[in-house]
Design a protein around this motif. Structure first.
Motif, PDB file in Angstrom:
ATOM      1  N   GLY A 129      17.609 -27.262  14.478  1.00 18.02           N
ATOM      2  CA  GLY A 129      17.160 -26.138  13.678  1.00 18.02           C
ATOM      3  C   GLY A 129      15.784 -25.677  14.102  1.00 18.02           C
ATOM      4  O   GLY A 129      15.414 -25.765  15.280  1.00 18.02           O
ATOM      5  N   ASP A 130      14.993 -25.207  13.150  1.00 18.80           N
ATOM      6  CA  ASP A 130      13.657 -24.648  13.407  1.00 18.80           C
ATOM      7  C   ASP A 130      12.632 -25.784  13.503  1.00 18.80           C
ATOM      8  O   ASP A 130      11.843 -26.026  12.597  1.00 18.80           O
ATOM      9  N   TRP A 131      12.563 -26.368  14.628  1.00 22.62           N
ATOM     10  CA  TRP A 131      11.994 -27.705  14.773  1.00 22.62           C
ATOM     11  C   TRP A 131      11.447 -27.832  16.176  1.00 22.62           C
ATOM     12  O   TRP A 131      12.147 -27.581  17.152  1.00 22.62           O
ATOM     13  N   SER A 132      10.172 -28.155  16.348  1.00 20.52           N
ATOM     14  CA  SER A 132       9.586 -28.260  17.678  1.00 20.52           C
ATOM     15  C   SER A 132       8.674 -29.467  17.742  1.00 20.52           C
ATOM     16  O   SER A 132       8.220 -29.980  16.711  1.00 20.52           O
ATOM     17  N   ALA A 133       8.405 -29.898  18.974  1.00 17.44           N
ATOM     18  CA  ALA A 133       7.546 -31.059  19.168  1.00 17.44           C
ATOM     19  C   ALA A 133       6.085 -30.657  19.101  1.00 17.44           C
ATOM     20  O   ALA A 133       5.693 -29.582  19.554  1.00 17.44           O
ATOM     21  N   GLY A 134       5.273 -31.544  18.532  1.00 20.22           N
ATOM     22  CA  GLY A 134       3.835 -31.318  18.446  1.00 20.22           C
ATOM     23  C   GLY A 134       3.097 -32.628  18.588  1.00 20.22           C
ATOM     24  O   GLY A 134       3.694 -33.692  18.781  1.00 20.22           O
ATOM     25  N   ARG A 192      18.449 -29.775  10.374  1.00 20.63           N
ATOM     26  CA  ARG A 192      19.489 -30.566   9.724  1.00 20.63           C
ATOM     27  C   ARG A 192      19.947 -31.676  10.651  1.00 20.63           C
ATOM     28  O   ARG A 192      20.048 -31.479  11.868  1.00 20.63           O
ATOM     29  N   THR A 193      20.226 -32.858  10.085  1.00 22.16           N
ATOM     30  CA  THR A 193      20.710 -33.953  10.910  1.00 22.16           C
ATOM     31  C   THR A 193      22.081 -33.623  11.461  1.00 22.16           C
ATOM     32  O   THR A 193      22.911 -32.986  10.803  1.00 22.16           O
ATOM     33  N   ALA A 194      22.322 -34.049  12.685  1.00 22.18           N
ATOM     34  CA  ALA A 194      23.610 -33.796  13.320  1.00 22.18           C
ATOM     35  C   ALA A 194      24.716 -34.649  12.724  1.00 22.18           C
ATOM     36  O   ALA A 194      25.891 -34.324  12.859  1.00 22.18           O
ATOM     37  N   GLU A 195      24.344 -35.733  12.074  1.00 21.14           N
ATOM     38  CA  GLU A 195      25.324 -36.618  11.458  1.00 21.14           C
ATOM     39  C   GLU A 195      25.092 -36.680   9.957  1.00 21.14           C
ATOM     40  O   GLU A 195      24.004 -36.376   9.462  1.00 21.14           O
ATOM     41  N   SER A 196      26.133 -37.098   9.253  1.00 19.92           N
ATOM     42  CA  SER A 196      26.018 -37.263   7.805  1.00 19.92           C
ATOM     43  C   SER A 196      25.283 -38.553   7.478  1.00 19.92           C
ATOM     44  O   SER A 196      25.463 -39.577   8.133  1.00 19.92           O
ATOM     45  N   ALA A 197      24.462 -38.487   6.455  1.00 14.49           N
ATOM     46  CA  ALA A 197      23.790 -39.665   5.927  1.00 14.49           C
ATOM     47  C   ALA A 197      24.707 -40.367   4.934  1.00 14.49           C
ATOM     48  O   ALA A 197      25.647 -39.770   4.399  1.00 14.49           O
ATOM     49  N   PRO A 214      24.965 -34.407   5.652  1.00 11.44           N
ATOM     50  CA  PRO A 214      23.741 -34.325   6.451  1.00 11.44           C
ATOM     51  C   PRO A 214      22.505 -34.147   5.562  1.00 11.44           C
ATOM     52  O   PRO A 214      22.597 -33.736   4.407  1.00 11.44           O
ATOM     53  N   VAL A 215      21.360 -34.466   6.135  1.00 15.78           N
ATOM     54  CA  VAL A 215      20.074 -34.273   5.469  1.00 15.78           C
ATOM     55  C   VAL A 215      19.407 -33.052   6.078  1.00 15.78           C
ATOM     56  O   VAL A 215      19.394 -32.887   7.303  1.00 15.78           O
ATOM     57  N   THR A 216      18.858 -32.210   5.217  1.00 12.16           N
ATOM     58  CA  THR A 216      18.165 -31.005   5.666  1.00 12.16           C
ATOM     59  C   THR A 216      16.698 -31.075   5.278  1.00 12.16           C
ATOM     60  O   THR A 216      16.359 -31.424   4.141  1.00 12.16           O
ATOM     61  N   LEU A 217      15.819 -30.763   6.229  1.00  9.30           N
ATOM     62  CA  LEU A 217      14.390 -30.628   5.986  1.00  9.30           C
ATOM     63  C   LEU A 217      14.030 -29.161   6.140  1.00  9.30           C
ATOM     64  O   LEU A 217      14.527 -28.489   7.055  1.00  9.30           O
ATOM     65  N   GLY A 241       2.533 -25.166   2.833  1.00 15.30           N
ATOM     66  CA  GLY A 241       3.176 -24.381   1.779  1.00 15.30           C
ATOM     67  C   GLY A 241       4.045 -25.281   0.931  1.00 15.30           C
ATOM     68  O   GLY A 241       3.557 -25.999   0.064  1.00 15.30           O
ATOM     69  N   ALA A 242       5.363 -25.235   1.205  1.00 14.00           N
ATOM     70  CA  ALA A 242       6.306 -26.103   0.504  1.00 14.00           C
ATOM     71  C   ALA A 242       7.175 -26.805   1.527  1.00 14.00           C
ATOM     72  O   ALA A 242       7.541 -26.235   2.561  1.00 14.00           O
ATOM     73  N   PHE A 243       7.497 -28.048   1.240  1.00 14.76           N
ATOM     74  CA  PHE A 243       8.352 -28.857   2.105  1.00 14.76           C
ATOM     75  C   PHE A 243       9.469 -29.415   1.247  1.00 14.76           C
ATOM     76  O   PHE A 243       9.222 -29.963   0.161  1.00 14.76           O
ATOM     77  N   THR A 244      10.728 -29.264   1.717  1.00 11.49           N
ATOM     78  CA  THR A 244      11.861 -29.742   0.941  1.00 11.49           C
ATOM     79  C   THR A 244      12.711 -30.691   1.760  1.00 11.49           C
ATOM     80  O   THR A 244      12.815 -30.585   2.987  1.00 11.49           O
ATOM     81  N   VAL A 245      13.313 -31.634   1.057  1.00  9.32           N
ATOM     82  CA  VAL A 245      14.319 -32.533   1.607  1.00  9.32           C
ATOM     83  C   VAL A 245      15.578 -32.338   0.786  1.00  9.32           C
ATOM     84  O   VAL A 245      15.544 -32.443  -0.446  1.00  9.32           O
ATOM     85  N   GLU A 246      16.694 -32.032   1.466  1.00  9.64           N
ATOM     86  CA  GLU A 246      17.968 -31.851   0.779  1.00  9.64           C
ATOM     87  C   GLU A 246      18.941 -32.922   1.235  1.00  9.64           C
ATOM     88  O   GLU A 246      19.104 -33.164   2.439  1.00  9.64           O
ATOM     89  N   VAL A 247      19.564 -33.588   0.270  1.00  7.23           N
ATOM     90  CA  VAL A 247      20.587 -34.585   0.556  1.00  7.23           C
ATOM     91  C   VAL A 247      21.849 -34.212  -0.204  1.00  7.23           C
ATOM     92  O   VAL A 247      21.791 -33.510  -1.226  1.00  7.23           O
ATOM     93  N   ALA A 248      22.988 -34.655   0.326  1.00  7.15           N
ATOM     94  CA  ALA A 248      24.293 -34.406  -0.304  1.00  7.15           C
ATOM     95  C   ALA A 248      24.565 -32.918  -0.481  1.00  7.15           C
ATOM     96  O   ALA A 248      25.302 -32.520  -1.389  1.00  7.15           O
ATOM     97  N   ARG A 249      24.026 -32.073   0.385  1.00 11.77           N
ATOM     98  CA  ARG A 249      24.174 -30.630   0.247  1.00 11.77           C
ATOM     99  C   ARG A 249      25.531 -30.166   0.766  1.00 11.77           C
ATOM    100  O   ARG A 249      25.936 -30.457   1.890  1.00 11.77           O
ATOM    101  N   SER A 250      26.257 -29.457  -0.068  1.00  8.47           N
ATOM    102  CA  SER A 250      27.510 -28.805   0.302  1.00  8.47           C
ATOM    103  C   SER A 250      27.591 -27.514  -0.488  1.00  8.47           C
ATOM    104  O   SER A 250      27.813 -27.531  -1.701  1.00  8.47           O
ATOM    105  N   GLY A 251      27.370 -26.373   0.193  1.00  9.31           N
ATOM    106  CA  GLY A 251      27.290 -25.111  -0.530  1.00  9.31           C
ATOM    107  C   GLY A 251      26.099 -25.116  -1.463  1.00  9.31           C
ATOM    108  O   GLY A 251      24.977 -25.425  -1.060  1.00  9.31           O
TER     109      GLY A 251
END
Length: 752
Positions: free
Chosen positions: A382-387, A405-410, A516-519, A424-434
């Motif tokens: 996703g929108d993710w780069s090395a620093g 988003r993780t390529a595999e399911s947690a 999957p887990v989404t950041l 700003g704001a940082f979110t962690v999403e787990v068990a997300r489906s729709g």
């Protein structure tokens, strides 16, 4: 905690790649074996641990020599590991040429405590001698700061807590610091020891100076080596007690009390205060009869799966001393699982220190994530780069500008953790489906930590404000744990039981799923390091079995004019009488510990096999006053210089259950003890006997009760296999004030 409506507050993230079904072959789970410090040292006492932002776990120790001989005292030691298995020694915190100028050239630096405070590492430590105070042993607490856990260290220029004079050239033990950054927004430093008790003081915003007046949290003659964690709305004060350094008879152990205030009062599981003269404290860790004795002075650390571990030092009873310099106890570092059972911490569910391989703390991520360089591979997309962390010690980091988003399911029960910097704001999403799933949001602008659960139209959530000390530009550890239908989110500076903020939420049935887990970042970039996604730990919820009494073998009711058959006296006293169903034993100025051996003993030969000895004792030692060392109880005796003793004892201003051991070590008499309790005017005491199935060695475990129903099991001492110890009763320790120990009965049970 504040409740807020969160309908429509969930950010939906679309367009991310579906999870991959491919999984890698799991590697063998790593194991630790005590002592974990043996790879680089022979002794490594008073351990402190922190995970650096570079992903390494750092281990610090007090200023003892590192090796048997030849070895010199080092000014606090440092080592590091990736996995708690393989360790690398890094050197000392200070060198002789850069001692803090406010300490003397002969000062020792003891008991380090390491924390992450406002973007830098702070090492708190004990100073034994200061320039500003006359004489020796004017203990104080110092602090040094560093940009990385390995240094370089810069002393703060003066004491965090100054020496506390008592008078006549004496000082309270202002030793053993431990920091807590609490969710009330304040930082607290706990310190102190046997002479003066444990205290807590608030620190200023820098964390480097005490402010206000300290508060005493334990009685003066019982505890040292404190460590405090915040958990489930409680503050747990854990601390060590007894002599840390008595060689092969060291009975040092760890205890706990809890309070809903960081200032106490701290009560044990029976509601007895750690400030009480008849002192309380729930047993956390005690020796169990294997090679390890003197188990204490600890740190509590949490692995990335959420499992707590206790890191502590111990003494090998068969190798208790460094070869040189003489008189220094050999105390390597150990680690064991720390369980929480019925609201209380206990090492290995009560099994005590381990001497066999144990599962190592979980330190690496699953799902293919390289935790120390999260953007280094395609495990998240996703929108993710090395620093790179150009200011601190983070090294390779990930910069998040949108969502990844993780390529595999947690797993369904999952724990996600990362060090984060949030603009700003940082979110962690787990068990997300729709729309369904769980979202945890750290909002640095609104200054809130929020948890939201969405299931169709049902949205529930909770939020708590972030304390004034929180700074989104500094690294803060965020953990999100979903387990057993509940989610807990926590922000912490040091991830050592501290909490900037915590939110817990019971989830509707069916929300938690393996997804999957989404950041995601919004309102500005977020920087992420040390990212782990692993299965949440599976808690141990049942204690190991404790000794239980079976059929009665001996039941001495003292209902005649003398003890019944099977008893014999050693040094009988005419003042001891039997009658009216009791044995009355006036206390005299006699003892069996030491070279004098003047105390009378009433002994008998126990049965073969496993058994439990028990007595009911009335002995009113009052409280608060000094009446050293009046006592009475049970004794196990090979001879006058090889014995164990379990009694209700007056020790300075306290009243304690003491289970001690005396032995002759190469012509030197050694005495040390484990301390239990609390006590009452009427006590029930037990000693449980077993034999080591391999060596035949005798093992004796202590227990006490204030009602004869609820027992507190404590430490285990051993006696050689080729001896035939007797069991019986004793009393003595002092004739002033006049006191009488009354034994209602003595029983021997089969153990089951």
């Amino acid at each position: 905690m504040i409740r807020i409506p969160l309908l429509g507050a969930v950010v939906l993230i679309a367009g991310l790649l579906a999870p991959s079904a491919a999984t890698a072959e799991p590697a063998a789970d790593p194991v630790t074996r005590n002592p974990i410090s043996s790879e680089f040292s022979d002794t490594y006492a008073d351990p402190a641990v922190i995970r650096g932002k570079d992903g390494w776990w750092y281990l610090y120790a007090t200023s003892d020599p590192l090796h048997e001989a030849p070895s010199e005292f080092g000014l606090m030691h440092m080592a590091r590991s990736r996995d708690f298995v393989d360790w690398e020694y890094l050197g000392t915190v200070f060198e002789e040429g850069d001692r803090p100028s406010w300490t003397t050239g002969g000062s020792f630096y003891w008991a380090p405590d390491i924390r992450y405070v406002d973007g830098q590492y702070v090492l708190y430590y004990t100073v034994t001698d200061t320039v500003a105070e006359p004489g020796q042993w004017n203990y104080a607490i110092g602090a040094a700061t560093a940009p990385t856990p390995a240094g370089p260290w810069t002393d703060s220029g003066g004491p965090v807590v100054a020496p506390r004079p008592v008078g006549d050239g004496n000082y309270f033990n202002t030793i053993d610091p431990a920091l807590l950054s609490a969710s009330d927004g304040k930082r607290y430093l706990y310190f102190g020891g046997f002479h003066g008790g444990l205290w807590v003081t608030e620190l200023d915003a820098s964390g480097l100076r005490a402010v206000g007046s300290p508060t005493q949290v334990t009685v003066g003659d019982r505890y040292e080596g404190s460590f405090v964690v915040e958990r489930d709305g409680w503050y747990y004060l854990t601390a060590s007690s007894a002599n840390c350094c008595a060689g092969p008879v060291t009975g040092y152990s760890v205890y706990a009390g809890r309070s809903q205030s960081p200032l106490g009062p701290f009560l044990d599981h029976e509601g007895v205060s750690m400030l009480d003269s008849r002192v309380g404290g729930t047993q956390v860790l005690a020796q169990n009869g294997n090679r390890w004795i003197g188990v204490g002075h600890h740190t509590i650390v949490t692995d990335v799966a959420g499992q707590d571990h206790i890191v502590y030092h111990a003494i090998d009873r068969d190798d208790a001393w460094l070869d040189a310099p003489g008189g220094v106890n050999e105390r390597p570092t150990l680690i064991d699982r720390l369980d929480w059972i019925d609201g209380w911490p206990v090492a290995r569910a009560g099994a005590g220190p381990s001497d066999t391989p144990q599962p190592a703390p979980v330190t690496a991520s699953s799902l293919g994530i390289e935790s120390a360089a999260p953007a280094s591979n395609g495990a998240l997309r996703g929108d993710w780069s090395a620093g790179t962390d150009s200011v601190g010690d983070g090294g390779d980091v990930a910069v998040l500008s949108g969502a990844a988003r993780t390529a595999e399911s947690a797993p369904k029960d999952v724990r996600v953790e990362a060090d984060v910097q949030v603009s700003g704001a940082f979110t962690v999403e787990v068990a997300r489906s729709g729309r369904n799933g769980v979202t945890v949001a750290v909002d640095a602008l609104e200054r809130t930590l929020t948890v939201t659960s969405t299931q169709g139209r049902r949205v529930v959530g909770d939020s708590t404000p972030l304390p004034a000390r929180y700074d989104g530009d500094e690294w803060t550890a965020l953990s999100v744990e979903v387990r057993d239908g509940r989610v807990v989110a926590r922000l912490a500076e040091s991830r050592l039981g501290d909490a900037d903020a915590e939110v817990a939420l019971d989830l509707p049935r069916g929300v938690a799923k393996p997804r999957p887990v989404t950041l995601a970042a919004s309102g500005g970039e977020a920087r992420v390091d040390n990212l782990t996604v692993v299965a949440a730990h599976e808690p141990v919820t049942e204690r190991v079995d404790e000794p239980a009494a079976g059929d009665t073998v001996v039941d001495e009711q003292f209902d005649g004019s003398a003890p019944g058959a099977g008893w014999e006296w050693v040094r009988p006293s005419s003042s001891v009488t039997v009658g009216e169903g009791v044995l009355r034993w006036p206390l005299e100025s006699v003892d069996v510990v030491g070279a004098g051996n003047t105390g009378p003993l009433l002994l008998r030969t126990p049965p073969d096999g496993d058994w439990i000895a028990e007595t009911k004792l009335h002995l009113d030692l009052g409280s608060g006053t000094i009446r050293n060392y009046q006592q009475a109880g049970l004794i196990v005796r090979v001879d006058d210089d090889d014995l164990l003793r379990l009694g209700d004892v007056a020790i300075w201003g306290t009243r304690q259950v003491e289970f001690g051991k005396e032995l002759d070590e190469n012509g030197a008499l050694r005495w040390g003890a484990h301390l239990g309790g609390p006590v009452a005017s009427t006590m029930w005491l037990r000693i449980a006997h077993t034999r080591d199935p391999e060596t035949g060695e005798h093992r004796y475990r202590s227990a006490s009760s204030r009602d004869g129903v609820s027992w507190r099991w404590g430490a285990t001492w051993t006696l050689p296999a080729d001896t035939s110890p007797q069991i019986g009763l004793y009393a003595g320790g002092g004739a002033t004030p006049a006191s009488v120990a009354t034994f209602d009965w003595f029983r021997l049970y089969e153990a089951r």
